[in-house]
Design a protein around this motif. Structure first.
Motif, mmCIF file in Angstrom:
data_model
loop_
_atom_site.group_PDB
_atom_site.id
_atom_site.type_symbol
_atom_site.label_atom_id
_atom_site.label_comp_id
_atom_site.label_asym_id
_atom_site.label_seq_id
_atom_site.Cartn_x
_atom_site.Cartn_y
_atom_site.Cartn_z
ATOM 1 N N GLU A 64 29.550 29.246 -21.555
ATOM 2 C CA GLU A 64 28.789 29.453 -20.316
ATOM 3 C C GLU A 64 28.840 28.238 -19.408
ATOM 4 O O GLU A 64 28.649 28.347 -18.203
ATOM 5 C CB GLU A 64 27.349 29.824 -20.645
ATOM 6 N N GLY A 66 31.482 26.715 -18.792
ATOM 7 C CA GLY A 66 32.772 26.736 -18.132
ATOM 8 C C GLY A 66 33.905 26.118 -18.923
ATOM 9 O O GLY A 66 35.008 25.949 -18.396
ATOM 10 N N THR A 68 36.961 25.843 -21.614
ATOM 11 C CA THR A 68 37.981 26.755 -22.124
ATOM 12 C C THR A 68 37.836 26.835 -23.642
ATOM 13 O O THR A 68 37.111 26.042 -24.257
ATOM 14 C CB THR A 68 39.397 26.273 -21.776
ATOM 15 N N LYS A 93 33.019 35.721 -23.489
ATOM 16 C CA LYS A 93 34.382 35.338 -23.188
ATOM 17 C C LYS A 93 34.434 33.931 -22.609
ATOM 18 O O LYS A 93 33.451 33.421 -22.080
ATOM 19 C CB LYS A 93 35.004 36.319 -22.196
ATOM 20 N N PHE A 94 35.630 33.344 -22.687
ATOM 21 C CA PHE A 94 35.864 32.013 -22.152
ATOM 22 C C PHE A 94 36.625 32.104 -20.849
ATOM 23 O O PHE A 94 37.346 33.071 -20.605
ATOM 24 C CB PHE A 94 36.687 31.180 -23.146
ATOM 25 N N ASN A 95 36.517 31.049 -20.034
ATOM 26 C CA ASN A 95 37.350 30.938 -18.842
ATOM 27 C C ASN A 95 38.764 30.605 -19.293
ATOM 28 O O ASN A 95 38.967 29.987 -20.331
ATOM 29 C CB ASN A 95 36.848 29.818 -17.920
ATOM 30 N N SER A 96 39.735 30.977 -18.513
ATOM 31 C CA SER A 96 41.149 30.739 -18.888
ATOM 32 C C SER A 96 41.533 29.300 -18.785
ATOM 33 O O SER A 96 41.094 28.489 -18.149
ATOM 34 C CB SER A 96 42.069 31.554 -18.001
#
Length: 96
Positions: A64, A66, A68, A93-96
């Protein structure tokens, strides 16, 4: 004497006809998904899941924030695959 294999096939075909004839529908189950999570569960796998559930809040917090998936793994001194498993088990989910 009738062939046992032919008898089995006839019986199976009759059951399929009954199922679909009464309005039954086939379900498409994605690869790697089981219907029952406890189907392949063992005490060892249960202990591993409990350990992952203890780590999950930290992983979620970093996701959360941000980070990866690789940054999170490095921060928590874990393998990337374990972090990905924790995320998928807990629905984030994770940020790319």
């Amino acid at each position: 004497m009738p062939n046992p294999r032919d008898q089995l096939l006839d019986n199976l075909n009759q059951q399929l006809d009954q199922f679909f004839g009464s309005g039954g529908k086939a379900q498409q189950i994605p690869s790697g998904v089981t219907g029952d999570p406890k189907l392949a569960s063992t005490p060892h796998l249960d202990r591993l899941r409990v350990e992952r559930n203890k780590i999950a809040p930290k992983v979620r917090e970093l996701a959360e924030a941000g980070k990866t998936i690789s940054e999170t793994a490095k921060t928590l001194h874990m393998h990337v695959k374990r972090v990905a498993l924790i995320a998928s088990e807990n629905g984030f989910k994770f940020n790319s």
